[in-house]
Scaffold this motif. Structure first.
Motif, PDB file in Angstrom:
ATOM      1  N   ASN A   1       4.931  13.993 -12.191  1.00 35.05           N
ATOM      2  CA  ASN A   1       4.904  15.073 -11.211  1.00 35.05           C
ATOM      3  C   ASN A   1       5.870  14.777 -10.061  1.00 35.05           C
ATOM      4  O   ASN A   1       6.126  13.617  -9.750  1.00 35.05           O
ATOM      5  N   PRO A   2       6.400  15.821  -9.397  1.00 34.68           N
ATOM      6  CA  PRO A   2       7.412  15.620  -8.352  1.00 34.68           C
ATOM      7  C   PRO A   2       6.841  15.152  -7.016  1.00 34.68           C
ATOM      8  O   PRO A   2       7.085  15.750  -5.970  1.00 34.68           O
ATOM      9  N   TYR A   3       6.085  14.062  -7.058  1.00 34.48           N
ATOM     10  CA  TYR A   3       5.512  13.474  -5.848  1.00 34.48           C
ATOM     11  C   TYR A   3       6.067  12.054  -5.720  1.00 34.48           C
ATOM     12  O   TYR A   3       5.661  11.153  -6.467  1.00 34.48           O
ATOM     13  N   PRO A   4       7.030  11.824  -4.831  1.00 37.56           N
ATOM     14  CA  PRO A   4       7.634  10.490  -4.704  1.00 37.56           C
ATOM     15  C   PRO A   4       6.590   9.408  -4.431  1.00 37.56           C
ATOM     16  O   PRO A   4       5.649   9.611  -3.659  1.00 37.56           O
ATOM     17  N   LEU A   5       6.779   8.271  -5.073  1.00 34.13           N
ATOM     18  CA  LEU A   5       5.883   7.129  -4.889  1.00 34.13           C
ATOM     19  C   LEU A   5       6.630   5.974  -4.244  1.00 34.13           C
ATOM     20  O   LEU A   5       7.812   5.747  -4.511  1.00 34.13           O
ATOM     21  N   LEU A   6       5.920   5.252  -3.404  1.00 38.98           N
ATOM     22  CA  LEU A   6       6.420   4.014  -2.822  1.00 38.98           C
ATOM     23  C   LEU A   6       5.612   2.870  -3.407  1.00 38.98           C
ATOM     24  O   LEU A   6       4.373   2.848  -3.301  1.00 38.98           O
ATOM     25  N   TYR A   7       6.289   1.921  -4.012  1.00 39.12           N
ATOM     26  CA  TYR A   7       5.615   0.753  -4.585  1.00 39.12           C
ATOM     27  C   TYR A   7       5.661  -0.373  -3.556  1.00 39.12           C
ATOM     28  O   TYR A   7       6.720  -0.670  -2.994  1.00 39.12           O
ATOM     29  N   MET A   8       4.523  -0.995  -3.327  1.00 35.74           N
ATOM     30  CA  MET A   8       4.408  -1.988  -2.262  1.00 35.74           C
ATOM     31  C   MET A   8       3.826  -3.297  -2.802  1.00 35.74           C
ATOM     32  O   MET A   8       3.001  -3.296  -3.717  1.00 35.74           O
ATOM     33  N   LYS A   9       4.288  -4.393  -2.212  1.00 32.97           N
ATOM     34  CA  LYS A   9       3.777  -5.734  -2.541  1.00 32.97           C
ATOM     35  C   LYS A   9       3.239  -6.389  -1.284  1.00 32.97           C
ATOM     36  O   LYS A   9       3.749  -6.152  -0.180  1.00 32.97           O
ATOM     37  N   LEU A  10       2.240  -7.233  -1.462  1.00 30.09           N
ATOM     38  CA  LEU A  10       1.691  -7.981  -0.340  1.00 30.09           C
ATOM     39  C   LEU A  10       2.659  -9.082   0.036  1.00 30.09           C
ATOM     40  O   LEU A  10       3.025  -9.911  -0.800  1.00 30.09           O
ATOM     41  N   HIS A  11       3.092  -9.083   1.288  1.00 31.34           N
ATOM     42  CA  HIS A  11       4.032 -10.088   1.762  1.00 31.34           C
ATOM     43  C   HIS A  11       3.315 -11.431   1.806  1.00 31.34           C
ATOM     44  O   HIS A  11       2.275 -11.578   2.447  1.00 31.34           O
ATOM     45  N   THR A  12       3.874 -12.425   1.127  1.00 32.13           N
ATOM     46  CA  THR A  12       3.204 -13.718   1.016  1.00 32.13           C
ATOM     47  C   THR A  12       3.106 -14.451   2.344  1.00 32.13           C
ATOM     48  O   THR A  12       2.288 -15.356   2.501  1.00 32.13           O
ATOM     49  N   CYS A  13       3.906 -14.055   3.319  1.00 32.44           N
ATOM     50  CA  CYS A  13       3.880 -14.737   4.615  1.00 32.44           C
ATOM     51  C   CYS A  13       2.952 -14.048   5.610  1.00 32.44           C
ATOM     52  O   CYS A  13       2.855 -14.466   6.758  1.00 32.44           O
ATOM     53  N   LYS A  14       2.306 -12.964   5.171  1.00 30.27           N
ATOM     54  CA  LYS A  14       1.426 -12.237   6.071  1.00 30.27           C
ATOM     55  C   LYS A  14       0.004 -12.271   5.548  1.00 30.27           C
ATOM     56  O   LYS A  14      -0.228 -12.157   4.356  1.00 30.27           O
ATOM     57  N   GLY A  15      -0.930 -12.440   6.435  1.00 26.71           N
ATOM     58  CA  GLY A  15      -2.330 -12.385   6.049  1.00 26.71           C
ATOM     59  C   GLY A  15      -2.969 -11.176   6.671  1.00 26.71           C
ATOM     60  O   GLY A  15      -2.612 -10.777   7.770  1.00 26.71           O
ATOM     61  N   VAL A  16      -3.918 -10.572   5.976  1.00 29.59           N
ATOM     62  CA  VAL A  16      -4.524  -9.347   6.495  1.00 29.59           C
ATOM     63  C   VAL A  16      -5.238  -9.593   7.813  1.00 29.59           C
ATOM     64  O   VAL A  16      -5.378  -8.700   8.628  1.00 29.59           O
ATOM     65  N   MET A  17      -5.667 -10.799   8.074  1.00 35.14           N
ATOM     66  CA  MET A  17      -6.385 -11.064   9.311  1.00 35.14           C
ATOM     67  C   MET A  17      -5.442 -11.191  10.505  1.00 35.14           C
ATOM     68  O   MET A  17      -5.887 -11.306  11.642  1.00 35.14           O
ATOM     69  N   ASP A  18      -4.121 -11.165  10.249  1.00 40.54           N
ATOM     70  CA  ASP A  18      -3.168 -11.216  11.355  1.00 40.54           C
ATOM     71  C   ASP A  18      -3.071  -9.876  12.075  1.00 40.54           C
ATOM     72  O   ASP A  18      -2.446  -9.777  13.115  1.00 40.54           O
ATOM     73  N   HIS A  19      -3.696  -8.857  11.500  1.00 42.44           N
ATOM     74  CA  HIS A  19      -3.566  -7.516  12.050  1.00 42.44           C
ATOM     75  C   HIS A  19      -4.934  -7.058  12.555  1.00 42.44           C
ATOM     76  O   HIS A  19      -5.718  -6.495  11.823  1.00 42.44           O
TER      77      HIS A  19
END
Length: 251
Positions: A226-244
């Motif tokens: 379908n014509p809905y653009p997708l963005l593929y994302m990866k978890l940055h290995t140098c960032k932790g979710v608790m930093d935010h």
């Protein structure tokens, strides 16, 4: 006679199809002088379904006097306030083993409300077309995780391998950090490292960026063509979710 036949028919159906799972929070206001529903029946239901009970000792099965109606109105008001305020953060994350018809129905309703609140680029017809495929997706996803608020689904996510395939938060629960709790759980328990998000859903993209994900690829169409653009994302290995500290406020 016709009414009695209908009552009998209903009784026979209910007896042949007993409820084996009760996922809804239930509060009962019971009349001490109820001559239609025995107290023993109510107590057995409470023990089985973990419901709460309030007894109006002088009440009757049909609340009709000014005193009874005043108590009923006050009890209802208190229940609504309690559920709306005190239980906001009472969320439990559950890994679903048995995908019952009731649960699938609840998640489908949650999905639709969430999509209508966030996927503003979709028309009603498009949402309806996608909705038809959701039950099969819920049944087929290897890992289905649900965030429950007082046993009621507030959000859910699906995981396949190390990829987040779906994450939806109930429209009523948005802004309470439930999405953040789910994603943190998935990263910790299932090592989520990848996901895809609609380019036309900027709030979702922002949320995942706050959680440490970065875009590495874009496509003009979604995975169904379908014509809905997708963005593929990866978890940055140098960032932790608790930093935010502020991550997940919109989810």
């Amino acid at each position: 006679m016709g009414e009695n036949k209908q009552i009998r028919k209903y009784y026979e159906y209910a007896k042949a199809h007993p409820i084996t799972e009760w996922r809804c929070r239930t509060d009962i206001l019971y009349a001490g002088n109820d001559n239609m529903t025995a107290r023993k029946t109510v107590d057995e239901f409470i023990d089985h379904c973990h419901a709460s009970l309030t007894v109006m000792e002088n009440g009757e099965h049909w609340f009709h006097t000014p005193e009874q109606l005043a108590i009923l109105n006050q009890w209802t008001k208190e229940r609504v306030e309690y559920l709306g305020e005190e239980n906001k953060g009472n969320v439990e994350i559950v890994e679903i083993k048995e995908r019952t018809p009731l649960l699938l129905l609840q998640l489908l309703e949650l999905w639709e409300k969430s999509v209508r609140a966030t996927h503003l680029f979709l028309s009603d017809e498009e949402i309806g077309a996608i909705k038809g495929a959701v039950p099969a997706a819920l049944k087929g996803i290897p890992h289905l995780i649900v965030a429950e608020n007082e046993k009621i689904p507030a959000a859910f996510m699906g995981i396949d391998g190390q990829k987040l395939e779906m994450l939806f938060v109930s429209a009523e629960e948005r802004g309470k950090g439930i999405g953040k709790k789910l994603l943190e759980y998935g990263i910790e328990k299932f090592a989520i490292r990848e996901l895809a998000v609609n380019e036309d859903n900027p709030l979702a993209k922002e949320f995942y960026e706050h959680m440490g994900f970065e875009v590495f690829k874009r496509t003009d169409h979604d995975e169904q063509g379908n014509p809905y653009p997708l963005l593929y994302m990866k978890l940055h290995t140098c960032k932790g979710v608790m930093d935010h500290e502020n991550a997940g406020k919109k989810y």
